[in-house]
Design a protein around this motif. Structure first.
Motif, PDB file in Angstrom:
ATOM      1  N   UNK A 128      37.120  37.013  30.242  1.00  0.00           N
ATOM      2  CA  UNK A 128      36.361  38.010  30.581  1.00  0.00           C
ATOM      3  C   UNK A 128      37.181  39.236  30.090  1.00  0.00           C
ATOM      4  N   UNK A 129      36.686  40.252  30.603  1.00  0.00           N
ATOM      5  CA  UNK A 129      36.817  41.552  30.180  1.00  0.00           C
ATOM      6  C   UNK A 129      38.538  41.956  30.208  1.00  0.00           C
ATOM      7  N   UNK A 130      39.268  41.342  30.992  1.00  0.00           N
ATOM      8  CA  UNK A 130      40.585  41.743  31.297  1.00  0.00           C
ATOM      9  C   UNK A 130      41.726  40.568  30.716  1.00  0.00           C
ATOM     10  N   UNK A 131      40.715  39.927  29.907  1.00  0.00           N
ATOM     11  CA  UNK A 131      41.874  38.675  29.311  1.00  0.00           C
ATOM     12  C   UNK A 131      43.013  39.188  28.463  1.00  0.00           C
ATOM     13  N   UNK A 132      44.180  38.302  28.911  1.00  0.00           N
ATOM     14  CA  UNK A 132      45.412  38.786  28.558  1.00  0.00           C
ATOM     15  C   UNK A 132      46.432  39.358  29.436  1.00  0.00           C
ATOM     16  N   UNK A 133      45.564  39.987  30.548  1.00  0.00           N
ATOM     17  CA  UNK A 133      46.395  40.993  31.263  1.00  0.00           C
ATOM     18  C   UNK A 133      47.089  39.755  32.525  1.00  0.00           C
ATOM     19  N   UNK A 134      48.135  40.375  32.965  1.00  0.00           N
ATOM     20  CA  UNK A 134      48.853  39.679  34.165  1.00  0.00           C
ATOM     21  C   UNK A 134      48.352  40.163  35.572  1.00  0.00           C
ATOM     22  N   UNK A 135      48.031  39.317  36.386  1.00  0.00           N
ATOM     23  CA  UNK A 135      47.399  39.709  37.661  1.00  0.00           C
ATOM     24  C   UNK A 135      47.963  39.212  38.753  1.00  0.00           C
ATOM     25  N   UNK A 136      47.819  39.649  40.060  1.00  0.00           N
ATOM     26  CA  UNK A 136      48.457  38.842  41.301  1.00  0.00           C
ATOM     27  C   UNK A 136      47.394  38.269  41.865  1.00  0.00           C
ATOM     28  N   UNK A 137      47.558  36.973  42.372  1.00  0.00           N
ATOM     29  CA  UNK A 137      46.456  36.182  43.242  1.00  0.00           C
ATOM     30  C   UNK A 137      46.761  36.486  44.457  1.00  0.00           C
ATOM     31  N   UNK A 138      45.631  36.887  45.292  1.00  0.00           N
ATOM     32  CA  UNK A 138      45.440  37.264  46.833  1.00  0.00           C
ATOM     33  C   UNK A 138      45.023  36.135  47.465  1.00  0.00           C
ATOM     34  N   UNK A 139      44.063  35.060  47.096  1.00  0.00           N
ATOM     35  CA  UNK A 139      43.520  34.234  47.920  1.00  0.00           C
ATOM     36  C   UNK A 139      42.465  33.248  47.097  1.00  0.00           C
ATOM     37  N   UNK A 140      42.183  32.382  47.596  1.00  0.00           N
ATOM     38  CA  UNK A 140      40.857  31.555  46.973  1.00  0.00           C
ATOM     39  C   UNK A 140      39.813  31.664  47.758  1.00  0.00           C
ATOM     40  N   UNK A 141      38.439  31.759  47.183  1.00  0.00           N
ATOM     41  CA  UNK A 141      37.516  32.218  48.013  1.00  0.00           C
ATOM     42  C   UNK A 141      36.768  30.879  48.478  1.00  0.00           C
ATOM     43  N   UNK A 142      35.656  30.797  49.212  1.00  0.00           N
ATOM     44  CA  UNK A 142      35.007  29.684  49.553  1.00  0.00           C
ATOM     45  C   UNK A 142      34.153  28.840  48.544  1.00  0.00           C
ATOM     46  N   UNK A 143      33.679  29.794  47.470  1.00  0.00           N
ATOM     47  CA  UNK A 143      33.354  29.226  46.204  1.00  0.00           C
ATOM     48  C   UNK A 143      34.048  28.656  45.185  1.00  0.00           C
ATOM     49  N   UNK A 144      35.258  28.576  45.541  1.00  0.00           N
ATOM     50  CA  UNK A 144      36.468  28.014  44.752  1.00  0.00           C
ATOM     51  C   UNK A 144      36.884  28.905  43.656  1.00  0.00           C
ATOM     52  N   UNK A 145      36.499  30.192  43.816  1.00  0.00           N
ATOM     53  CA  UNK A 145      36.881  31.123  42.693  1.00  0.00           C
ATOM     54  C   UNK A 145      38.183  31.753  43.240  1.00  0.00           C
ATOM     55  N   UNK A 146      39.102  32.550  42.514  1.00  0.00           N
ATOM     56  CA  UNK A 146      40.342  33.067  42.885  1.00  0.00           C
ATOM     57  C   UNK A 146      40.028  34.513  42.888  1.00  0.00           C
TER      58      UNK A 146
END
Length: 264
Positions: A128-146
């Motif tokens: 994606x556009x922000x590849x290489x960045x470190x992020x914080x996980x909030x939750x997993x959605x119904x579609x299976x995406x984070x």
């Protein structure tokens, strides 16, 4: 000593034995190229001799399907053809009708997420556009995406969704157990609505402008509330200053570095 058996007399040079079987072989010289042409093969096999042979056809006796029956009455015509083997006038119905399993849509599939992907984990984006960045996980959605965030103040990564296939989970974790993500932030929240074009009116092709995405005021307010909670959790961490620097830095690999051999 037993007398030696006399060897069989050698056959004269002129009398050579001929092997039985298919003596003629059409050798393959190259891909699709044979030694002899189609006409030469036809001639050597003497297939032309079979053309003049007349095949004797054995005629099968005809079997009667119908029978003529006499019918009484002046207006019935006197005779009628009747089938010897009558067709079925009805088909038996099934006593038990089995229900077929309905088609399972993709949105109804069961989502399984890796055990390492827990709330508050620091992840590394690989696409994606922000590849290489470190992020914080909030939750997993119904579609299976984070659902992840930068936070935006540290590395300019806003609230966004990403597949678990394009993520590396690190050992660093921020305590977000007390924080609950607002309910309205779901899969439909990230759907973009396209404006309908009016095709009836005349338009100038060269005067048209490409519409750029601009975040709404609701999106900005949600980003602010989520980032405040994440930054507060980072501040409460034992090594808060190091975690802030860790989130700001970009991930990259040098020569002879392989992700499957590394610990994060």
């Amino acid at each position: 000593m037993a007398p030696k058996k006399e060897k069989a007399a050698a056959a004269p040079k002129g009398d050579k034995k001929v092997k039985k079987g298919n003596r003629f072989k059409n050798a393959l010289l190259a891909d699709g190229v044979r030694r002899f042409s189609k006409g030469k093969v036809f001639q050597r096999k003497k297939l032309f001799a079979l053309k003049n042979l007349k095949k004797v056809r054995v005629e099968k006796p005809k079997v009667a399907i119908t029978v003529v029956k006499k019918i009484g009455g002046a207006k019935n015509g006197g005779e009628r053809k009747v089938l010897l083997k009558k067709n079925k006038s009805y088909l038996p119905t099934k006593s038990i009708v089995r229900k077929r399993a309905g088609k399972r849509c993709f949105r109804h599939h069961k989502r399984s997420i890796r055990s390492s992907l827990k709330k508050g984990k620091v992840l590394i984006l690989l696409a994606g556009r922000h590849k290489g960045k470190r992020v914080v996980l909030l939750k997993s959605l119904k579609s299976g995406l984070l659902l992840v965030t930068g936070p935006f103040a540290l590395n300019s990564c806003p609230l966004r969704r990403i597949s678990q296939n394009y993520v590396i989970a690190t050992k660093t974790r921020v305590n977000l157990d007390s924080f609950k993500v607002p309910k309205h932030i779901n899969d439909t929240y990230f759907r973009r609505m396209k404006k309908k074009k009016n095709t009836r009116t005349e338009r100038d092709i060269f005067a048209e402008k490409v519409e750029k995405y601009v975040p709404s005021e609701q999106r900005k307010a949600d980003q602010k509330t989520v980032d405040e909670a994440v930054l507060k959790a980072i501040k409460g961490h034992k090594e808060g200053k190091i975690v802030r620097r860790y989130l700001k830095s970009m991930f990259a690999l040098r020569t002879n570095q392989y992700p499957h051999r590394m610990q994060f």
